[in-house]
Write an enzyme that holds these catalytic residues in place. Structure first.
Site, PDB file in Angstrom:
ATOM      1  CB  THR A 226      -0.893  -0.006   1.262  1.00 33.13           C
ATOM      2  OG1 THR A 226      -1.715  -1.165   1.238  1.00 33.13           O
ATOM      3  CG2 THR A 226      -1.779   1.245   1.322  1.00 33.13           C
TER       4      THR A 226
ATOM      5  CB  ALA B 279       9.787   0.944   3.861  1.00 33.86           C
TER       6      ALA B 279
ATOM      7  CE  LYS C 243       5.255  -2.194   4.969  1.00 35.66           C
ATOM      8  NZ  LYS C 243       4.827  -1.078   4.115  1.00 35.66           N
TER       9      LYS C 243
ATOM     10  N   GLY D 208       0.670   4.775   5.853  1.00 31.91           N
ATOM     11  CA  GLY D 208      -0.629   4.767   5.168  1.00 31.91           C
ATOM     12  C   GLY D 208      -1.691   4.007   5.950  1.00 31.91           C
TER      13      GLY D 208
ATOM     14  CD  GLU E 217       1.441  -1.691   4.526  1.00 30.49           C
ATOM     15  OE1 GLU E 217       1.210  -0.858   3.649  1.00 30.49           O
ATOM     16  OE2 GLU E 217       2.113  -1.434   5.529  1.00 30.49           O
TER      17      GLU E 217
HETATM   18  C1  5RP Z   1       1.428   2.076   4.295  1.00 24.01           C
HETATM   19  C2  5RP Z   1       2.888   1.875   4.277  1.00 24.01           C
HETATM   20  C3  5RP Z   1       3.653   2.407   3.111  1.00 24.01           C
HETATM   21  O1  5RP Z   1       4.366   1.369   2.528  1.00 24.01           O
HETATM   22  C4  5RP Z   1       4.591   3.470   3.576  1.00 24.01           C
HETATM   23  O2  5RP Z   1       3.845   4.425   4.294  1.00 24.01           O
HETATM   24  C5  5RP Z   1       5.313   4.131   2.406  1.00 24.01           C
HETATM   25  O3  5RP Z   1       4.388   4.845   1.649  1.00 24.01           O
HETATM   26  P1  5RP Z   1       4.807   5.713   0.401  1.00 24.01           P
HETATM   27  O4  5RP Z   1       5.230   4.776  -0.654  1.00 24.01           O
HETATM   28  O5  5RP Z   1       3.536   6.471   0.069  1.00 24.01           O
HETATM   29  O6  5RP Z   1       5.908   6.639   0.847  1.00 24.01           O
HETATM   30  O7  5RP Z   1       3.482   1.306   5.158  1.00 24.01           O
HETATM   31  O8  5RP Z   1       0.837   1.633   5.475  1.00 24.01           O
END
Ligand code: 5RP
Length: 223
Positions: free
Chosen positions: A28, A83, A94, A97, A103
């Site tokens: 995600t 990540a 992580k 999001g 995950e």
């Molecule tokens: C979501 C996550 C994502 O992998 C992490 O936040 C990285 O997000 P992005 O690619 O938007 O920087 O752990 O829960």
């Protein structure tokens, strides 16, 4: 290259880890969205995906990629996800999001975790990024005090002024001020605290490979 271009680069590079005919585990976030877009170009060659969030499921399905329930399939050969931080051992933070629980579940179901990230995510030690922890709402005040006892400051993540509700119907605490020197031990300890659903340290489910987007191209790190 902009951060967005680096995300596109690593999202496309991750296609080399997708095995034709198989089901791929999909994470995600904004970097994974680039991977999903790239995956759509080879959708005829894969069976489908197991997704780690409602948002990724919607994007996969909109692009015509079948999404399977985790329980409906066996072990996956690869899980591809972003990540918030990754260190030199492949340990990660992580959950930026809010999708950390699913995950971790899909990562645990997969033989290999391929992390895709731009080089701003590479750190010497985990903990500068506020650590996401998914919690059962009735435990949050006590858990805030438990993190305080470790020197951290935990805050309930808000969305539109009210606590954010995850895909699993729970809340997220974001914890600042932690120095995570022993990611494996820290993850095991916090996992046992009553009310914690998932801690956003991915040490037991660390990355095996990281495709890091840098100004000079994609760097492949193996752990
Ligand atoms: C979501 C996550 C994502 O992998 C992490 O936040 C990285 O997000 P992005 O690619 O938007 O920087 O752990 O829960």
């Amino acid at each position: 290259m902009t951060q967005d271009e680096l995300k596109t680069l690593v999202g496309q590079a991750a296609l080399q880890y997708v095995i034709p005919g198989e089901i791929v585990g999909v994470g995600t976030g904004s970097t994974v969205n680039k991977f999903i877009d790239a995956l759509a170009t080879m959708k005829a060659q894969i069976s489908g995906a197991v997704s780690s969030s409602v948002a990724s499921t919607a994007r996969l399905q909109a692009l015509g990629i079948p999404v399977f329930e985790a329980n409906a399939v066996g072990e996956l050969s690869v899980y591809i996800d972003g990540a918030d931080e990754i260190d030199a051992q492949g340990f990660m933070i992580k959950g930026g999001g809010a999708a950390l629980t699913r995950e971790k579940i899909v990562a645990a179901q997969s033989r290999r975790f391929v992390c895709i990230a731009d080089d701003t995510k590479m750190v010497k030690a985990l903990g500068a990024f506020p650590l996401p922890v998914e919690v059962i709402p009735m435990s949050s005040a006590r858990l805030v005090r438990q993190f305080e006892a470790l020197g951290g400051k935990a805050q309930i993540r808000l969305k539109d002024g009210v606590p954010l509700v995850t895909d699993n119907g729970q809340h997220i605490l974001d914890v600042t001020g932690l120095h995570i020197t022993d990611p494996l031990g820290f993850e095991s300890m916090v996992n046992q605290w009553p009310g914690v659903v998932t801690v956003g340290v991915f040490a037991h489910q660390r990355a095996h490979v990281c495709l890091l987007g840098t100004a000079s191209g994609v760097k492949t790190l193996t752990f």
